[in-house]
Design a protein around this motif. Structure first.
Motif, PDB file in Angstrom:
ATOM      1  N   SER A 137      50.148  24.574  36.140  1.00 14.70           N
ATOM      2  CA  SER A 137      51.393  25.220  36.570  1.00 14.70           C
ATOM      3  C   SER A 137      52.289  24.242  37.303  1.00 14.70           C
ATOM      4  O   SER A 137      51.821  23.369  38.024  1.00 14.70           O
ATOM      5  CB  SER A 137      51.079  26.393  37.492  1.00 14.70           C
ATOM      6  OG  SER A 137      50.214  27.293  36.859  1.00 14.70           O
ATOM      7  N   THR A 161      56.732  28.129  39.711  1.00 12.57           N
ATOM      8  CA  THR A 161      56.276  29.164  38.793  1.00 12.57           C
ATOM      9  C   THR A 161      55.334  30.139  39.488  1.00 12.57           C
ATOM     10  O   THR A 161      54.615  29.782  40.411  1.00 12.57           O
ATOM     11  CB  THR A 161      55.555  28.569  37.568  1.00 12.57           C
ATOM     12  OG1 THR A 161      54.429  27.815  38.006  1.00 12.57           O
ATOM     13  CG2 THR A 161      56.470  27.684  36.760  1.00 12.57           C
ATOM     14  N   THR A 217      52.232  31.914  43.514  1.00 18.63           N
ATOM     15  CA  THR A 217      53.392  31.060  43.273  1.00 18.63           C
ATOM     16  C   THR A 217      53.042  29.633  43.675  1.00 18.63           C
ATOM     17  O   THR A 217      52.590  29.399  44.797  1.00 18.63           O
ATOM     18  CB  THR A 217      54.605  31.544  44.083  1.00 18.63           C
ATOM     19  OG1 THR A 217      54.905  32.890  43.717  1.00 18.63           O
ATOM     20  CG2 THR A 217      55.818  30.656  43.820  1.00 18.63           C
ATOM     21  N   ARG A 256      49.939  35.276  31.892  1.00 21.60           N
ATOM     22  CA  ARG A 256      51.238  35.870  32.293  1.00 21.60           C
ATOM     23  C   ARG A 256      51.242  37.352  32.090  1.00 21.60           C
ATOM     24  O   ARG A 256      50.610  37.964  31.407  1.00 21.60           O
ATOM     25  CB  ARG A 256      52.368  35.236  31.521  1.00 21.60           C
ATOM     26  CG  ARG A 256      52.511  33.782  31.897  1.00 21.60           C
ATOM     27  CD  ARG A 256      53.712  33.184  31.253  1.00 21.60           C
ATOM     28  NE  ARG A 256      53.645  31.752  31.478  1.00 21.60           N
ATOM     29  CZ  ARG A 256      54.532  31.103  32.167  1.00 21.60           C
ATOM     30  NH1 ARG A 256      55.552  31.717  32.677  1.00 21.60           N
ATOM     31  NH2 ARG A 256      54.429  29.817  32.339  1.00 21.60           N
TER      32      ARG A 256
END
Length: 75
Positions: A7, A11, A42, A75
């Motif tokens: 990541s 994001t 996050t 996701r």
């Protein structure tokens, strides 16, 4: 499934699990911190050595790259 190491800063991902290779005590500690399936994380920043600073709820948690690599997301 990608790991948290995949990541980029900025994001937000949803944790789907912890790699089963994770040692019991460390796995339990991650679960106690709130890295449970369904938790939104996050990525705030990446350190020079590959570690991550992540936001989990109201908390900020620093993870080394090995630990971040064991956290799976979708996701």
């Amino acid at each position: 499934m990608p790991s948290l190491n995949d990541s980029r800063p900025g994001t937000t991902v949803r944790i789907t699990g912890i790699d089963p290779g994770q040692a019991g005590g460390s796995r339990r500690r991650l679960l106690e911190f709130g890295f449970v399936p369904g938790a939104d994380v996050t990525v705030i920043a990446r350190g020079a050595t590959g570690g991550l600073l992540v936001g989990l709820g109201d908390a900020r948690v620093a993870l080394d790259s090995r630990t971040a690599g064991r956290l799976r997301w979708g996701r």
